[in-house]
Every structure is written in structure tokens, then in C-alpha cells.
Scaffold this active site. Structure first.
Site, PDB file in Angstrom:
ATOM      1  N   GLU A   1      18.409  21.715  35.997  1.00  0.00           N
ATOM      2  CA  GLU A   1      18.157  22.834  35.086  1.00  0.00           C
ATOM      3  C   GLU A   1      18.100  24.122  35.911  1.00  0.00           C
ATOM      4  OE1 GLU A   1      14.175  22.998  36.745  1.00  0.00           O
ATOM      5  OE2 GLU A   1      15.059  24.455  35.388  1.00  0.00           O
TER       6      GLU A   1
ATOM      7  N   CYS B   1       8.622  26.429  41.247  1.00  0.00           N
ATOM      8  CA  CYS B   1       9.939  26.001  41.722  1.00  0.00           C
ATOM      9  C   CYS B   1      10.273  26.474  43.122  1.00  0.00           C
ATOM     10  CB  CYS B   1      11.001  26.458  40.727  1.00  0.00           C
ATOM     11  SG  CYS B   1      10.887  25.531  39.210  1.00  0.00           S
TER      12      CYS B   1
ATOM     13  N   LYS C   1       8.295  25.057  46.172  1.00  0.00           N
ATOM     14  CA  LYS C   1       8.482  23.627  46.425  1.00  0.00           C
ATOM     15  C   LYS C   1       9.936  23.315  46.750  1.00  0.00           C
ATOM     16  CE  LYS C   1       9.034  21.711  41.814  1.00  0.00           C
ATOM     17  NZ  LYS C   1      10.476  21.419  41.792  1.00  0.00           N
TER      18      LYS C   1
ATOM     19  N   ARG D   1       0.962  28.402  38.396  1.00  0.00           N
ATOM     20  CA  ARG D   1       1.188  27.532  39.568  1.00  0.00           C
ATOM     21  C   ARG D   1       1.755  28.364  40.719  1.00  0.00           C
ATOM     22  NH1 ARG D   1       4.444  22.657  36.695  1.00  0.00           N
ATOM     23  NH2 ARG D   1       5.320  24.440  35.577  1.00  0.00           N
TER      24      ARG D   1
HETATM   25  C1  UDX Z   1       8.748  19.570  36.298  1.00  0.00           C
HETATM   26  C2  UDX Z   1       8.953  19.723  37.794  1.00  0.00           C
HETATM   27  O1  UDX Z   1       7.890  20.552  38.290  1.00  0.00           O
HETATM   28  C3  UDX Z   1      10.268  20.363  38.083  1.00  0.00           C
HETATM   29  O2  UDX Z   1      10.536  20.327  39.495  1.00  0.00           O
HETATM   30  C4  UDX Z   1      11.373  19.601  37.434  1.00  0.00           C
HETATM   31  O3  UDX Z   1      12.574  20.349  37.583  1.00  0.00           O
HETATM   32  C5  UDX Z   1      11.095  19.379  35.947  1.00  0.00           C
HETATM   33  O4  UDX Z   1       9.785  18.832  35.717  1.00  0.00           O
HETATM   34  P1  UDX Z   1       7.658  21.208  34.652  1.00  0.00           P
HETATM   35  O5  UDX Z   1       8.234  20.859  33.343  1.00  0.00           O
HETATM   36  O6  UDX Z   1       7.263  22.607  34.943  1.00  0.00           O
HETATM   37  O7  UDX Z   1       8.717  20.854  35.775  1.00  0.00           O
HETATM   38  O8  UDX Z   1       6.386  20.263  34.894  1.00  0.00           O
HETATM   39  P2  UDX Z   1       5.136  20.177  33.894  1.00  0.00           P
HETATM   40  O9  UDX Z   1       5.027  21.423  33.104  1.00  0.00           O
HETATM   41  O10 UDX Z   1       4.013  19.717  34.746  1.00  0.00           O
HETATM   42  O11 UDX Z   1       5.573  19.024  32.862  1.00  0.00           O
HETATM   43  C6  UDX Z   1       5.730  17.717  33.255  1.00  0.00           C
HETATM   44  C7  UDX Z   1       5.349  16.856  32.041  1.00  0.00           C
HETATM   45  O12 UDX Z   1       5.680  15.501  32.308  1.00  0.00           O
HETATM   46  C8  UDX Z   1       3.850  16.910  31.746  1.00  0.00           C
HETATM   47  O13 UDX Z   1       3.677  17.194  30.388  1.00  0.00           O
HETATM   48  C9  UDX Z   1       3.358  15.504  32.085  1.00  0.00           C
HETATM   49  O14 UDX Z   1       2.326  15.079  31.215  1.00  0.00           O
HETATM   50  C10 UDX Z   1       4.621  14.671  31.857  1.00  0.00           C
HETATM   51  N1  UDX Z   1       4.714  13.437  32.623  1.00  0.00           N
HETATM   52  C11 UDX Z   1       4.398  13.442  33.950  1.00  0.00           C
HETATM   53  C12 UDX Z   1       5.204  12.284  31.969  1.00  0.00           C
HETATM   54  O15 UDX Z   1       5.488  12.321  30.775  1.00  0.00           O
HETATM   55  N2  UDX Z   1       5.325  11.134  32.689  1.00  0.00           N
HETATM   56  C13 UDX Z   1       5.006  11.075  34.013  1.00  0.00           C
HETATM   57  O16 UDX Z   1       5.130  10.006  34.612  1.00  0.00           O
HETATM   58  C14 UDX Z   1       4.526  12.270  34.669  1.00  0.00           C
HETATM   59  C1  UDX Z   2      13.441  29.920  39.293  1.00  0.00           C
HETATM   60  C2  UDX Z   2      14.951  30.070  39.228  1.00  0.00           C
HETATM   61  O1  UDX Z   2      15.275  31.419  38.924  1.00  0.00           O
HETATM   62  C3  UDX Z   2      15.531  29.148  38.159  1.00  0.00           C
HETATM   63  O2  UDX Z   2      16.936  29.224  38.166  1.00  0.00           O
HETATM   64  C4  UDX Z   2      15.095  27.714  38.455  1.00  0.00           C
HETATM   65  O3  UDX Z   2      15.540  26.847  37.430  1.00  0.00           O
HETATM   66  C5  UDX Z   2      13.585  27.620  38.537  1.00  0.00           C
HETATM   67  O4  UDX Z   2      13.082  28.544  39.514  1.00  0.00           O
HETATM   68  P1  UDX Z   2      11.336  30.753  37.982  1.00  0.00           P
HETATM   69  O5  UDX Z   2      10.614  30.281  39.206  1.00  0.00           O
HETATM   70  O6  UDX Z   2      10.871  30.293  36.655  1.00  0.00           O
HETATM   71  O7  UDX Z   2      12.915  30.347  38.078  1.00  0.00           O
HETATM   72  O8  UDX Z   2      11.272  32.357  37.932  1.00  0.00           O
HETATM   73  P2  UDX Z   2      12.076  33.488  38.708  1.00  0.00           P
HETATM   74  O9  UDX Z   2      12.376  34.543  37.730  1.00  0.00           O
HETATM   75  O10 UDX Z   2      13.172  32.924  39.506  1.00  0.00           O
HETATM   76  O11 UDX Z   2      10.966  34.107  39.715  1.00  0.00           O
HETATM   77  C6  UDX Z   2      10.503  33.323  40.772  1.00  0.00           C
HETATM   78  C7  UDX Z   2       9.557  34.176  41.614  1.00  0.00           C
HETATM   79  O12 UDX Z   2      10.291  35.202  42.293  1.00  0.00           O
HETATM   80  C8  UDX Z   2       8.473  34.885  40.809  1.00  0.00           C
HETATM   81  O13 UDX Z   2       7.265  34.864  41.557  1.00  0.00           O
HETATM   82  C9  UDX Z   2       8.981  36.323  40.700  1.00  0.00           C
HETATM   83  O14 UDX Z   2       7.904  37.254  40.629  1.00  0.00           O
HETATM   84  C10 UDX Z   2       9.723  36.476  42.023  1.00  0.00           C
HETATM   85  N1  UDX Z   2      10.827  37.436  41.981  1.00  0.00           N
HETATM   86  C11 UDX Z   2      11.916  37.198  41.201  1.00  0.00           C
HETATM   87  C12 UDX Z   2      10.766  38.555  42.804  1.00  0.00           C
HETATM   88  O15 UDX Z   2       9.770  38.765  43.504  1.00  0.00           O
HETATM   89  N2  UDX Z   2      11.809  39.432  42.810  1.00  0.00           N
HETATM   90  C13 UDX Z   2      12.913  39.231  42.040  1.00  0.00           C
HETATM   91  O16 UDX Z   2      13.826  40.052  42.076  1.00  0.00           O
HETATM   92  C14 UDX Z   2      12.968  38.085  41.201  1.00  0.00           C
END
Ligand code: UDX
Ligand code: UDX
Length: 430
Positions: free
Chosen positions: A151, A260, A263, A327
Site C-alpha cells: 500500500e 511507517c 520502521k 505513533r
Molecule cells: C499495519 C502495519 O503497521 C503496516 O506496516 C502495514 O503496512 C499494514 O498494517 P496499520 O494498519 O497502521 O498498519 O496497523 P494498526 O492500525 O495497528 O492495525 C492493525 C490491525 O490488525 C489492528 O486493528 C489489530 O487489532 C489487527 N490485528 C493485529 C489482527 O487482526 N490480527 C493480528 O494478528 C494482529
Molecule cells: C508514508 C508514505 O508517504 C506512504 O506512501 C506510505 O504508504 C506510508 O508512509 P505517512 O507516514 O502516512 O505515509 O505520511 P507522510 O505524509 O508520508 O509523512 C510522513 C512524515 O514525514 C510525517 O511525520 C510528516 O510530518 C513528514 N513530512 C512529510 C515532512 O516532514 N516533510 C514533508 O515534506 C512530507
């Protein structure tokens, strides 16, 4: 088509909802029963612009439903997406235990041919391991295919990013699942890039690490701008107008955070170095990014002389604007450090307050109204780029503060305007 998503968090819930909106029948699975109940009752546990109404609409149209049972999902869907967390371990490597557990659960429930799609961000070669696990724990003779479909959604614009993706990447180990995967994404009318499994997994880490590198680069340039009397927003404008560079992700500030980039960068370093590639470049990115909060605090400390017992107001707790996700938020990190030095802190966030509570020291006050953080404050910090902070009543804020000093960590405000209002205004690289 009948699809299911295992893991209904920021990624899974948004992906499932957008797939339902595109006309598919989607079953979202989560092992957190409370979360499933909340979703079934129409309560959305995360904030994403536009998500709530989309969930409601598709639940009403019976295209979207929720369950805690992986078994039910596997029985009723031809394509099963894995979107469970892949959190970093202390040594920077990726914890794949959730992915492994879900792969086993899917295997044990396989009734016939299925396509298992890994959407979670995983190290290259994870797809092969998922296939191995399903072969090992699944019924003999039942066929399946494992696909990688990373994604690229950004929190705060996830629905828009998903509905109008720049591209859809699909990594396969054979041609068999290609037609079905094209059918899944056909309604999105977006370019589809078919690759092998490993390349698709690598595209995700390579893309995110490059974006983190780009942000870190402009933050370095910002430091030179400060020393050289230049304006980093104008430099970014001039650089970004070159199509080879592009204006996006050249916003100088407090550095990147979130669930993201930190990590994915540390995972990519581990993956590369385990394969014998020296990833010093990205180690340097990590180091520079981690040093930005202290550089910012140094400016504040210089202005305050001492931090202890000073009243500090901070606007922003989420890791970026338009999300409630805290986070790895730099905004939270700043508060932790200033509280540790004895500062008295009031903070605010339009959406992130609830989730930030358990991360903040007990004596830090989270205010309901942004203006309240200014009351008696020696310094006001902008730590998250919420657009609505531009619209606050800044002349009122000036009267509320003990001394009118603003430290804008996200270059959200206009320096000339703030200075004409009588503020001592410091920002990044300007
Ligand atoms: C997560 C990862 O952080 C990211 O790297 C990956 O690309 C997509 O999944 P995110 O959706 O932000 O991203 O995580 P989170 O918001 O914590 O949601 C994960 C969900 O999975 C939670 O609702 C948790 O309850 C659920 N879960 C976790 C399951 O259903 N089964 C499991 O075994 C573990
Ligand atoms: C990122 C990637 O953009 C996305 O493609 C991937 O799927 C998940 O990780 P996200 O972490 O949700 O998305 O937000 P993003 O808008 O990328 O910002 C990430 C961090 O960079 C934030 O802390 C933001 O404040 C910072 N940022 C972003 C900057 O400091 N400057 C910028 O120009 C853009």
C-alpha cells in the site's frame, strides 16, 4: 468480487472500505473483538478524512461487514488480503509474527483455491515464506497463490490516495492470479504494474526510504539556510520546479515520524545489511532525522535561558496533520523532553489528544481549545502541520501569552505576518 482483509487498522479498514466503495463485497477481519463490535456498531476507531461516511454507506449497502473470524473470511472470499502490523523490533528488524500467525490461520481454513495478498509492509522474500507456511499448514492438494500488493496510502489522505492511486503494484510468482487481481483493481482505473514477488516487496521499502531521504535532505538544506540567511521554502520552490526533483516532500520541519517511515527505514537498513550491502547512506538519514528535535529544543532553550518551571504551550500531538495517529510522533517526543527538563506544558491536537494521553507524562495538560495552550505561556510551539492552526486568533493569543515567542516547527505560519503582530517568531530554515 468477494474479498476479505485481515487486520482492520489504518491500512486494512481504509483499504477494505475503498474496495467496497468500488463495488466489491468486503469482509474486514480483526482479532480485537472490541474493535469488531465498535465497527459493527458504526463507530470508527481511527480518524481519516472521509472514512466515516464511506464505512457507513457501504455497511448500509451490505458491501462491507466485520468479523473476528479468519475462518469465515477464508471460506467466503476468493481473495484474502493480509494487513496486520509488521512492527519494528528493538534491533530494527521487522516482527513478522502477526503475518506468520495469519498465514497459518488462513492455511488451516483453506477450503479450495484462494489468492492470498500481502498488503502489510514486509521485508523482501516474505511472500515466499507466507507460501511456505501455507504449504506446511494447509490441506494437501489445495492450491493457492501468494501475491504482494504493497500500500502507498498516506495517513490523513488515505481515502484519496487509495481512490486515485498513482499506481497499483502487484507482485506474483505465477501468471494465475493476475487476471483476478486486475479485476479487483479495475474499478480504480489506475496504472497496474505487475512484477515478481520480491520486486513488489522491495518497491515499498525503496519508495518509503527514498521519501524519508528526500525529507531529510531538505531538513539539512534548512540548517544551511539558517546559517546562510536563505529561505528554505524558496529554495524548495526553486529545486522542486525541476521535474526530476518534484516539489512534494520538500517541506522542511521537525523531521519525519509516523508508523511507517521510521520502521521502514530501519527495516530496509537491516535487510540490505543482512544481504551484505553497506547501507551507510540510510543510517545517516536516520541519524540526521533523530537529531532534529534536539536542534529545535536548543533554539527554545536559548530563548528561555532555563526550561524548568517555564510555561510552554504546544499545538499538535499527531505525527502529521489530518490524522489522529501519534505513533512515533515528533510532537510527542518534544513534550517528553521538555517535561523531563521541568517545563510546565499545555498542549492541544484537533484529533490526536485521546491517543496521545497514555504517551504523555501525567502532569501535561491536554486542552480542548487551542487558544488555551497560550494562557500565561512563555513560549508557543507548533509541532504538527494541522491547517486549522493557521486560522487561530493570533492577536488574541498574543494577549494571552506571558511573552509572545513562537517556535514554528512546521513552517506553518507566515513570518512577516507574525512579526507584524508583535511576536518573536522562529521557524525552520527561514
Ligand atoms: C499495519 C502495519 O503497521 C503496516 O506496516 C502495514 O503496512 C499494514 O498494517 P496499520 O494498519 O497502521 O498498519 O496497523 P494498526 O492500525 O495497528 O492495525 C492493525 C490491525 O490488525 C489492528 O486493528 C489489530 O487489532 C489487527 N490485528 C493485529 C489482527 O487482526 N490480527 C493480528 O494478528 C494482529
Ligand atoms: C508514508 C508514505 O508517504 C506512504 O506512501 C506510505 O504508504 C506510508 O508512509 P505517512 O507516514 O502516512 O505515509 O505520511 P507522510 O505524509 O508520508 O509523512 C510522513 C512524515 O514525514 C510525517 O511525520 C510528516 O510530518 C513528514 N513530512 C512529510 C515532512 O516532514 N516533510 C514533508 O515534506 C512530507
Amino acid at each position: 468480487m468477494k474479498l476479505s482483509i485481515i487486520g482492520s487498522g489504518y491500512v486494512g479498514l481504509v483499504t477494505g472500505t475503498c474496495l467496497a466503495e468500488a463495488g466489491h463485497t468486503v469482509l474486514c477481519v480483526d482479532n480485537n473483538q472490541a474493535k469488531v463490535k465498535e465497527l459493527q456498531a458504526g463507530h470508527i476507531p481511527i480518524y481519516e478524512p472521509g472514512l466515516e461516511e464511506l464505512v457507513r454507506r457501504n455497511v448500509q449497502l451490505k458491501r462491507l461487514s466485520f468479523t473476528a473470524s479468519t475462518q469465515e473470511a477464508v471460506a467466503n472470499s476468493e481473495v484474502i488480503f493480509i494487513a496486520v502490523p509488521t512492527p519494528p523490533q528493538d534491533d530494527g528488524s521487522v516482527d513478522l509474527s502477526y503475518v506468520e500467525a495469519v498465514a497459518r490461520e488462513i492455511a488451516e481454513a483453506l477450503p479450495a483455491y484462494r489468492i492470498i495478498v500481502d498488503k502489510s509492509t514486509v521485508p523482501v522474500k516474505t511472500g515466499e515464506k507466507v507460501a511456505e507456511t501455507i504449504r506446511r499448514y494447509g490441506p494437501k492438494g489445495i492450491e493457492f497463490d501468494v501475491v504482494s500488493n504493497p500500500e502507498f496510502l498516506r495517513e490523513g489522505s488515505a481515502v484519496a490516495d487509495l481512490q486515485k492511486p498513482d499506481r497499483i503494484v502487484i507482485g506474483v510468482a505465477s501468471q494465475r492470479p493476475v487476471a483476478a487481481m486486475r479485476a479487483v483493481y479495475e474499478p480504480f482505473k489506475a496504472p497496474i504494474i505487475i512484477t515478481d514477488l520480491n520486486s513488489a516487496e522491495l518497491i515499498k521499502h525503496a519508495a518509503n526510504s527514498f521519501l524519508a531521504l528526500k525529507i531529510t535532505y531538505i531538513n539539512l538544506v534548512a540548517a544551511v539556510c539558517e546559517a546562510g540567511g536563505a529561505d528554505v521554502t524558496q529554495v524548495a520552490e526553486g529545486m522542486g520546479s525541476d521535474a526530476r526533483i518534484g516539489r512534494a516532500f520538500l517541506q522542511a520541519g521537525l523531521g519525519y515520524g509516523g508508523s511507517c517511515f521510521p520502521k521502514d527505514v530501519s527495516a530496509f537498513i537491516r535487510i540490505a545489511e543482512e544481504m551484505g550491502v553497506d547501507f551507510g547512506l540510510m543510517r545517516e538519514v536516520e541519524k540526521i532525522n533523530a537529531a532534529i528535535p534536539e536542534r529545535f529544543l536548543k533554539k527554545i532553550r536559548a530563548s528561555l535561558w532555563t526550561m524548568r518551571d517555564k510555561k510552554i504551550g504546544q499545538l499538535g500531538l499527531a505525527f502529521k496533520g489530518n490524522t489522529d495517529d501519534v505513533r512515533c510522533s515528533v510532537a510527542v517526543e518534544l513534550i517528553r523532553r521538555m517535561a523531563a527538563e521541568g517545563a510546565i506544558i499545555r498542549c492541544h491536537d484537533p484529533k490526536g489528544g485521546e491517543k496521545a494521553k497514555e504517551l504523555l507524562p501525567k502532569n501535561v495538560e491536554i486542552m480542548a481549545d487551542a487558544h488555551q495552550v497560550a494562557e500565561g505561556a512563555d513560549v508557543l510551539i507548533i509541532a504538527t502541520e494541522w491547517p486549522e492552526y493557521r486560522l487561530l486568533d493570533w492577536s488574541k493569543i498574543k494577549t494571552l501569552m506571558r511573552t509572545p515567542r513562537i517556535f514554528d516547527g512546521r513552517n506553518l505560519l507566515n513570518p512577516a505576518e507574525m512579526i507584524s503582530l508583535g511576536f518573536e517568531y522562529t521557524s525552520i530554515g527561514r
